[in-house]
Structure formats: C-alpha cells, structure tokens
Design an enzyme around this catalytic site. Structure first.
Site, short mmCIF file in Angstrom:
data_model
loop_
_atom_site.label_atom_id
_atom_site.label_comp_id
_atom_site.label_asym_id
_atom_site.label_seq_id
_atom_site.Cartn_x
_atom_site.Cartn_y
_atom_site.Cartn_z
N PHE A 117 1.59 -2.94 -7.23
CA PHE A 117 1.46 -3.43 -5.80
C PHE A 117 -0.05 -2.87 -5.60
CE2 PHE A 117 1.30 -2.64 -0.99
CZ PHE A 117 1.10 -4.16 -0.88
N GLY A 118 -1.12 -4.00 -5.03
CA GLY A 118 -2.35 -3.62 -4.78
C GLY A 118 -2.39 -4.11 -3.44
N TYR A 119 -3.21 -3.19 -2.52
CA TYR A 119 -3.28 -3.46 -1.13
C TYR A 119 -4.69 -3.52 -0.76
CZ TYR A 119 -3.22 1.64 -1.09
OH TYR A 119 -3.73 2.93 -1.57
N GLY A 120 -5.68 -3.13 -1.66
CA GLY A 120 -7.00 -2.84 -1.41
C GLY A 120 -8.07 -3.90 -2.39
N SER A 121 -8.53 -3.53 -3.20
CA SER A 121 -9.30 -4.39 -3.95
C SER A 121 -8.76 -4.94 -5.14
CB SER A 121 -10.63 -3.58 -4.74
OG SER A 121 -10.10 -2.65 -5.53
N GLU A 172 -7.69 6.71 -10.95
CA GLU A 172 -7.22 6.97 -9.62
C GLU A 172 -7.23 8.44 -9.38
OE1 GLU A 172 -7.22 4.71 -7.57
OE2 GLU A 172 -7.42 3.29 -9.11
#
Length: 263
Positions: A16-20, A107
């Site tokens: 899941f990606g919520y930024g870039s 990360e």
C-alpha cells in the site's frame, strides 16, 4: 495478527502506498488499484534526510499515525477523513523477495514494516482483485511511527509549508513531492482528497507567489544535495541521487519514475 506480522491466508503480495508511491510505483508490480485504509491519519510529520532534504536540512514527507494516538495530540489541522486513500500494488510472485529487500533498504530512514487491511475502491474491476477475494486485502505498508527519530509531530501549518517550500534533497524539491501528492490524490476518486495535503499545498503556492512578487531568488538554488555525508547504521555514506536502478515494472503500464518513499 500484530501490525508487523504478514497475513497467513493470502498467497499474493500487495504493497500500500499513501505518499509518492501513488504516482511513483515500486518495481515489478503487475496490478495497481486505488482504495483506502482505515484507523490512520496522514500527516507531513516525517523528516526526510535522504530524499526530499539533507541531514543538515531535512525536508518533510508523509507518514501514517494511528487515529487514536493522533486524537490525543494538538494538531492545527484538527480533522481528518476516516479513509486514508492511496494505491495498492501487487508484486509479481517471483520478484517479491527482491522487491522487499529493495524497499527495506530504501526505507531505512525511520520507516518500519506494518500490515493493514486495504479496501479497494467500489469501481475497481473485480478481475484485478485476488481470486475469490472477500473483504479487504492485507497489504504491507511502511510507516514512520512516533517513536522513530525522524518523527516531528504536530507543526504550525504555515511554518511547515514554508519549510517544505525551502527544502530540497537528492530526489528533488520537497514542494514537488507535496504538489505531486495533492494531484495524485485528487485523481484517485472524487472523495480521495486530503485537507491536510490541500491546505499545505495552497500555503506553499502562496509562498511561491510571494517570492516571485518580491523578486526573491528560489531558496533551494544554493542547496547542494550531491555530496552531503549521512550516518547510516554507524557508518558514514555520501547521499546521492537514486533515480537510476536495475528494477523495471511488470506488465504494460507506462514507464514511470522509481519509487522515492513508500510513504
């Protein structure tokens, strides 16, 4: 299941990606679907020394905060949507270990692995979902939790917007990250906008207009992001532009830039 434990009854691997990651996909994905997670709040409360800032002048990127913890804080943006919109990517089965290793390295600057249920948007083609999928998809997500050294906590929105406008790192201007996130969220769904992101974007645009009207030079022009040294796990390494790597996305999706943050 604890946040750090992988799902036991799901064969496919989803991130899941919520930024870039919304507009800069991870390597080797073959499916991309919009949707949301619940129980979190998205905030620009994570310092970035390695992508949108430098060790001596960190930028700001988004992280997720558990809603119950966020509710105990004095946030100038005192409301937040129940749904945190973003994108889930399925990684090709034969590339999962490779992608996880790559993202774990990327990360290192304050983010840790968690698992969270992802709810696909209602208009997603069922053919894109896991076989016989009922309910949410368990997705891996990187979160900068409040106990990590890069977590900044609540900040005055105007000061935060000006800080973002002035920041720059090996991956580019911090303001471009902010505006890119705003645009990507607006394109996901009529309900996927984020007022925290929108307000900061508007404030940053006002700062840009002020600099222009006053004839001031861009404050990021003198920032050198190519040679600064940062300490990683007790050793010193030079920061550098990481826009080139060996990974390629799967399928027929148009070529895009590499992922900068899984946040």
């Amino acid at each position: 299941m604890s946040p750090q434990e992988p799902p036991s009854k799901q064969d496919e691997f989803w991130i899941f990606g919520y930024g870039s990651l919304i507009w800069k996909p991870p390597p080797h994905f073959d499916r991309r679907i919009p949707g949301w997670v619940e129980g979190y709040v998205r905030r620009f409360w994570q310092a970035s020394e390695d992508h949108r800032g430098t060790p001596s002048a960190p930028g700001r990127v988004v992280t997720l905060i558990e809603r119950s913890y966020w509710a105990s804080l004095a946030d100038h943006h005192d409301s937040a949507p129940a749904k945190v919109w973003g994108v889930a990517y399925r990684i090709k089965a034969d590339r999962v270990a490779e992608v996880k290793e790559y993202l774990d390295i990327r990360e290192i600057n304050g983010y840790t692995i968690h698992w969270t249920p992802f709810h696909p948007a209602s208009d997603v083609d069922p053919a894109l979902l896991p076989p016989a999928q009922k309910g949410p998809i368990q997705t891996l997500v990187y979160i900068g939790t409040p106990d990590n050294a890069q977590f900044t906590g609540p900040q005055d929105p105007q000061e935060l917007a000006e800080h973002i406008y002035r920041s720059k790192g090996p991956s580019g201007l911090n303001r471009d990250y902010l505006w890119g996130l705003e645009k990507a969220l607006d394109e996901l769904s009529p309900e996927s906008g984020d007022e925290h992101v929108k307000d900061l974007s508007n404030r940053a645009r006002a700062v840009a207009a002020r600099y222009k009207s006053e004839g001031k030079p861009d404050p990021t022009d003198e920032i050198d992001t190519a040679t600064e040294v940062v300490e990683v796990n007790g050793t010193t390494e030079a920061t550098h532009d990481e826009h080139h790597h060996q990974f390629r996305r799967a399928g027929s999706v148009d070529e895009q830039e590499e992922t900068e943050k899984t946040s």
